[in-house]
Each structure stands twice: as C-alpha cells, then as structure tokens.
Enzyme design. Structure first.
Site, PDB file in Angstrom:
ATOM      1  N   LEU A  78      26.909   5.968  11.722  1.00  0.00           N
ATOM      2  CA  LEU A  78      28.098   6.274  10.935  1.00  0.00           C
ATOM      3  C   LEU A  78      29.354   5.645  11.528  1.00  0.00           C
ATOM      4  O   LEU A  78      30.458   5.887  11.048  1.00  0.00           O
ATOM      5  CB  LEU A  78      28.267   7.797  10.807  1.00  0.00           C
ATOM      6  CG  LEU A  78      27.103   8.513  10.113  1.00  0.00           C
ATOM      7  CD1 LEU A  78      27.342  10.012  10.077  1.00  0.00           C
ATOM      8  CD2 LEU A  78      26.893   7.966   8.703  1.00  0.00           C
ATOM      9  N   TYR A 122      21.899  12.421  28.314  1.00  0.00           N
ATOM     10  CA  TYR A 122      22.671  13.244  27.395  1.00  0.00           C
ATOM     11  C   TYR A 122      22.793  14.673  27.931  1.00  0.00           C
ATOM     12  O   TYR A 122      21.800  15.386  28.093  1.00  0.00           O
ATOM     13  CB  TYR A 122      22.029  13.275  26.013  1.00  0.00           C
ATOM     14  CG  TYR A 122      21.891  11.932  25.334  1.00  0.00           C
ATOM     15  CD1 TYR A 122      22.547  10.797  25.805  1.00  0.00           C
ATOM     16  CD2 TYR A 122      21.112  11.796  24.201  1.00  0.00           C
ATOM     17  CE1 TYR A 122      22.431   9.576  25.177  1.00  0.00           C
ATOM     18  CE2 TYR A 122      20.982  10.574  23.545  1.00  0.00           C
ATOM     19  CZ  TYR A 122      21.638   9.466  24.045  1.00  0.00           C
ATOM     20  OH  TYR A 122      21.501   8.254  23.407  1.00  0.00           O
TER      21      TYR A 122
END
Length: 281
Positions: free
Chosen positions: A198, A57
């Site tokens: 989500l 990341y």
C-alpha cells in the site's frame, strides 16, 4: 478461479494464497497484542492463511502474535519467517530458526528467508538452510530484498536453484522490480512477495487511483492491492492490525481491473525505465 481460491504456485507445485498477511510493526507493544492477534485470526478465517513475519519484527514479538492468532489452526497456515543477516552463518541460521520455532510454537516454518544480504557468504547461509530442510525444520527457503544479480548468484549455488521466493518492496508507487527482477523471477519460477503493497505517504491519495476505485465501488487501497494481485507469481502481504482493514484488504480479491483502469494507473504511476534500488523491511 474464484477470488477465494486465487493462488500462486511455488517451484515444485505447491499452491499458496496470493493474498496473505504481513506483521511488520506487530509485537512492538504488548498492549496491542490482543487486537493484532484478533486481526490476524480474522484474516485466517477469511482465507488469508499465508502469514509473513520475521525474527526482527518486535524483536520476536510478531512471531509470538502469529502463534497466538494461529492457535489450533497450524495445519491451515503457511508461515513465512526471516533470519537476520548477522544470524545467517551456517550454524547461526540453525540456532535462529530454533528460536523462531519456539516463538511460533510450531515444529516447522513453511518458508524461511534471508532478510537481506549481509556480510556472511551466501553459500554458508544456504548450507544452513539446506540443513534445516533436511531436518524438517523448514519446508522451503528463499531470500528477501535481493536484486536480480543477488538472486541469480544465490540460484547458481549448489542447492540454490530450489529458491522459492524473493520478498521485495513492491507497490504501485514503487514499480522498480518490474524492470528486470520480476521478469527473471517469473521465468525461473521464483515467487515475488510484495511487501508494503500500500506504499507509504501520498500514494493512496493519488486522484487517478481514487477514480479507478470509484469506478469499482472500492477503496484506493483495494485497487492498489488488486494491481499487484493480477501480476503472475506475486504474493501480496499487507499488514492490518485492525479488523476493518483486514476486511478491506480481503475485498481486493473481488476487483477485476480493466484495460482502462490499467492505462490510467500507468499514467499516474509510470512503469520503470531504469533499474531502481530495493528497500529493506
């Protein structure tokens, strides 16, 4: 159990927060670093002290954001990081872990995962993980993006039966893990870590999800998180780089879905009837 104390028990008995924080896409842009660290810091203050990151990341930038957010609070944190497959040889995983520890500004990682299965033999990666555990550099080991066959293979290796978690793509719009992976992990006391909880695209705009949210005076995102949080042995790691979204995510802990809610969600997002492939993040 109160919402604030909702936990998942890892193999061996350690309890960790069921609702944590993700860092995918953090550290990509230095101009956003202060806001990202502030969002994580707020999450820590709200009890979301499990933070997931990875050397991939932001090419390590996300780990640096975690260090900034958690400055002075290390004893409160449960830090999860991940090693890339091409760094996952017996010696490579040790070197990668040392680099992550430096970026995280800590002397240990609480849970260290193989990000996805690559070309290195699993036994070799596991050997590196076990060495890191013996040396006190990591406390638990686990895997990510493993299907049931992969995680069974890992668990069958010498020392592999201590695998603590499997981090996978899991949300209302992608319930594939419920087919055979989630039941196996639950039976074997391997925690599921749900990333991208989500979803992506249109999931949060679904009318059924909006109606359940209306009944609870909540947002669709909160209901989507609440669905996963009610699953036994599941850690949920939404990413939020804005403080208002951190507070919204935290509110999911206060929602208790009813049987009517669950039936409506099942109709809108049917459970799997066949095995589906896992994604990679």
């Amino acid at each position: 159990m109160t919402a604030q104390s909702r936990t998942v028990t890892l193999r061996g008995g350690e309890r960790v927060p069921a609702l944590g924080q993700g860092t995918w896409h953090m550290g990509d842009n230095k101009s956003r670093a202060a806001d990202e660290a502030a969002a994580l810091r707020l999450g820590i203050e709200l009890g979301m002290t499990l933070i997931d990151t990875a050397e991939m990341y932001g090419s390590g930038g996300a780990e640096e954001i975690v260090a900034q957010a958690g400055a002075g609070l290390r004893d409160r944190l449960f830090i999860v990081s991940k090693v890339l497959p091409h760094n996952a040889s017996k010696n490579g995983v040790v070197a990668a872990c040392e680099r992550s520890l430096k970026r995280l500004r800590t002397d240990h990682i609480d849970l260290y995962l193989l990000h996805w299965r690559g070309g290195v033999r699993l036994a070799e990666t596991l050997e590196g993980f076990l060495r890191l555990q013996r040396d006190g550099k990591i406390r638990h080991h686990g895997v990510s993006n493993f299907d049931r066959g992969d995680v069974e293979e890992w668990a069958a290796l010498a020392g592999g039966d201590t695998v603590a978690a499997n981090q996978v793509l899991y949300n209302l719009g992608n319930r594939g893990p419920e087919w055979d992976l989630v039941p196996w992990c639950r039976e074997q006391e391997v925690a599921i870590m749900a990333y991208t909880p989500l979803g992506q695209g249109s999931m949060l705009r679904d009318p059924a999800l909006a109606e359940v949210a209306r009944r609870h005076g909540a947002t669709p995102a909160q209901v989507a998180l609440a669905y996963l949080l009610r699953q036994e042995g599941t850690i949920v790691i939404p990413k939020a780089s804005r403080t208002e979204h951190v507070r919204e995510n935290r509110g999911a802990l206060d929602i208790a879905l009813t049987e009517e809610d669950l039936a409506d969600l099942d109709r809108a997002f049917p459970p799997p009837r066949r095995r589906t492939p896992l994604g990679v993040l």
